[in-house]
Design a protein around this motif. Sequence first.
Motif, short mmCIF file in Angstrom:
data_model
loop_
_atom_site.label_atom_id
_atom_site.label_comp_id
_atom_site.label_asym_id
_atom_site.label_seq_id
_atom_site.Cartn_x
_atom_site.Cartn_y
_atom_site.Cartn_z
N ASP A 195 1.59 5.94 -7.19
CA ASP A 195 0.54 5.88 -7.89
C ASP A 195 0.47 4.73 -8.96
O ASP A 195 -0.17 5.08 -10.06
N TRP A 236 0.84 3.74 -3.43
CA TRP A 236 0.08 4.80 -3.16
C TRP A 236 1.00 6.17 -3.42
O TRP A 236 0.83 7.05 -4.03
N SER A 292 -1.58 1.39 -9.38
CA SER A 292 -2.59 0.66 -8.69
C SER A 292 -2.55 -0.87 -8.39
O SER A 292 -3.16 -1.46 -7.81
N ASP A 293 -1.62 -1.46 -9.31
CA ASP A 293 -1.45 -2.67 -9.46
C ASP A 293 -0.11 -3.20 -8.78
O ASP A 293 0.62 -4.13 -8.89
N ARG A 349 -8.87 2.29 -1.89
CA ARG A 349 -8.79 3.65 -2.63
C ARG A 349 -8.04 4.71 -2.47
O ARG A 349 -8.38 5.40 -1.50
N PRO A 350 -7.00 4.56 -3.29
CA PRO A 350 -5.88 5.64 -3.00
C PRO A 350 -6.57 7.01 -2.97
O PRO A 350 -5.86 7.99 -2.39
N MET A 388 -1.78 -4.60 -4.13
CA MET A 388 -2.77 -3.61 -3.86
C MET A 388 -4.12 -4.13 -4.26
O MET A 388 -4.34 -4.77 -5.01
N TYR A 406 0.82 -1.25 0.06
CA TYR A 406 0.10 0.04 0.02
C TYR A 406 0.90 1.15 0.02
O TYR A 406 0.68 2.13 -0.63
#
Length: 336
Positions: free
Chosen positions: A214, A211, A216-217, A239-240, A234, A207
């Motif tokens: 940026d 984060w 997401s995977d 939800r970042p 992630m 995470y």
Amino acid sequence: MGWDVDALDLLRSGAPTPLVEFPVAAPGVRLLLKDESAHPTGSLRHRHARALFRRAVLDGLVTEGTTVVEATGGNAAVAQAWFARRLGLPYIVVMPGARGEERARPVEELGGECRFVTPPLAIYDAARKVEGHFLDQFGRAAEHDLADELFAQVRPDWVVVGAGTGATSATLGRRARALVAPRGANSHLDSAGRTRVAVADPENSAYFPGWTLDVSDYATGMPSRIEGIGRPRMEPGFRPDLVDLVIPVPDAASAAAVRRVREVTGLPVGGSSGTALWAALELVERMRAEGRGGTVVSVIGDAHPRHLTTYHDDTWSIAKGLDVRAHEQELFRRTS
């Protein structure tokens, strides 16, 4: 009344969990612990389990006699087994690794069945092959009531929570953005007049780097040593865009913080509570350095005697290579 009506009645929210004052060496700053160990199953996972069951009943995916299935190795299994028993439903959980009595016993005492699978990441495919409804706590969104309950009790500057499925931080972030205070109503809130949400993330978890970058995977492929939080990837529920800050926390600091919680409150909390507390104290320290007052809430839970032989025990921490003593000194400075 039909079974589904009775089930929804059994799945209604319980009494609010308390806020506990925690000492900090920062004038004008309050640190409150939202004590989720007050739930019948002693964990924040109680809320998420209730939300998952409620959503499944409302959607018609769980009906009378449905076998409920999950893939997890933590407190979620105990909470889900508790609700399954209350609803009279068979419950099967697929856990990673070799059988461990400390993990299996609480679930089996509630009437659940534990199946162990190696390698650990195979638990998801194994769970999907079991006949029944796969709750899928990581892949299926189910918002619970923590945010509404907390913000009815207090409007803090920051609320800090560990990230497992990501559902709790997303729920808090979404609700915080909806509850924007009138400008000037609380000078301690951010410029938009809202509470900010911070995620406390242990070592090896995806995470914080995901984060920060940026991505997401993002995946680390490494397991967390902190039970209940930290993920090698992630998860879809994280939800970042609803999180204001992710704070990395050394595992040794988490272990030290659980001991400080027990010293102050008497609660034998687990590692995830320590992670959240350490991150909250980082925010308190920042506010102190900036000369600002305000309120920080740290979500804690999972207080169970079994933790006395792990996070609270020197032999265990040494075996895990965790240098707890140095962090204990820092904790004493910040909380005395």
